[in-house]
Design a protein around this motif. Sequence first.
Motif, mmCIF file in Angstrom:
data_model
loop_
_atom_site.group_PDB
_atom_site.id
_atom_site.type_symbol
_atom_site.label_atom_id
_atom_site.label_comp_id
_atom_site.label_asym_id
_atom_site.label_seq_id
_atom_site.Cartn_x
_atom_site.Cartn_y
_atom_site.Cartn_z
ATOM 1 N N ARG A 204 1.087 3.323 43.157
ATOM 2 C CA ARG A 204 0.066 2.548 42.449
ATOM 3 C C ARG A 204 -0.502 1.449 43.341
ATOM 4 O O ARG A 204 -1.564 0.894 43.055
ATOM 5 N N TYR A 205 0.220 1.117 44.412
ATOM 6 C CA TYR A 205 -0.143 -0.014 45.263
ATOM 7 C C TYR A 205 -0.511 0.392 46.685
ATOM 8 O O TYR A 205 -1.217 -0.344 47.373
ATOM 9 N N THR B 2 5.995 4.428 41.402
ATOM 10 C CA THR B 2 5.382 3.090 41.342
ATOM 11 C C THR B 2 4.745 2.652 42.658
ATOM 12 O O THR B 2 3.619 2.127 42.652
ATOM 13 N N PHE C 190 3.582 -7.550 44.056
ATOM 14 C CA PHE C 190 4.350 -6.327 44.261
ATOM 15 C C PHE C 190 4.187 -5.822 45.686
ATOM 16 O O PHE C 190 5.153 -5.395 46.319
ATOM 17 N N ARG C 191 2.962 -5.862 46.207
ATOM 18 C CA ARG C 191 2.737 -5.405 47.580
ATOM 19 C C ARG C 191 3.581 -6.234 48.562
ATOM 20 O O ARG C 191 4.179 -5.686 49.487
ATOM 21 N N ASP D 123 -4.834 -9.206 39.909
ATOM 22 C CA ASP D 123 -4.797 -9.291 41.371
ATOM 23 C C ASP D 123 -3.497 -9.937 41.846
ATOM 24 O O ASP D 123 -2.925 -9.528 42.860
ATOM 25 N N VAL E 121 -0.664 -7.381 41.665
ATOM 26 C CA VAL E 121 -0.767 -6.428 42.776
ATOM 27 C C VAL E 121 -0.289 -7.081 44.074
ATOM 28 O O VAL E 121 0.514 -6.512 44.820
#
Length: 197
Positions: free
Chosen positions: A51-52, A48, A13-14, A7, A10
Motif C-alpha cells: 500500500r506504501y 500492507t 508508516f513509510r 499524508d 503514509v
Amino acid sequence: MPRVLSDADVADFRARLCAAAEELFAEHGIEAVTMRQLATALGVSPMTPYRYFRDKDEIIDAVRTSAYNRFADALEAAFDAGGDAAARSIAVGEAYLDFAVDNSRAYALMFDLKDMEAPPSEGLLAAGERARACQVRHVQGLIDAGLVKGSAEDYGHVFWAIVYGFAGLVLLGQISPAEGRRLHRMACLGAIADAAP
C-alpha cells in the motif's frame, strides 16, 4: 474497505518500514530480505507494505534516500556551525566520519550497493547531490580564503576520498574512531598546505 490514510499516516508508516528495512538489509543482506519479512517486522499483513511501496526496489531506494539525507544533514550542520575555512573543512570531514561510525548500516547501504536493477529515483539523486555539494562548498571556502588554489569540484573529490578511506579503516576495525579523526585532521591540513597557492 481499507480506511483512507492521511499524508501523515503514509509518511509515518513509510518511515517505520524504511527503518525496519535498513536493519534487516544490514543483518541479512538485501537479496535475502522479502516483503513478507518486512511486514512481519512491523507486525502487519504481508500485503500492507504494497500500500506504501510498489516493490522492494522502491523500498531500497527510499532507505538509501533517507540515509543520504541524514548524511547531508550532518555535513551541512557541521559546515553551518561556523569557524574559519580550515576549521569548517575539518568539521565537515569529522561529521562524515561520525556519521559513518554512528550509522554504519545506513552508510553501507549508501555506498556499497552496485549494479542495482532499478535506476535511482529523483529523490535519491537529489539527496546524494546535497552531500556532494557540501563537500564542494567547504572546499570553495578554502579557495575563497586563499588556502587552496584550484577547482572546488576536484578538491571536493580529494577531500571526500580522504575521509572515505579513513571511514573504511574505522569500520573495518583497522583503526579506532579517535585515530580516524586524528589522521583525518592531519591529512586535511596536509592537503590544504599542499594545495596552497
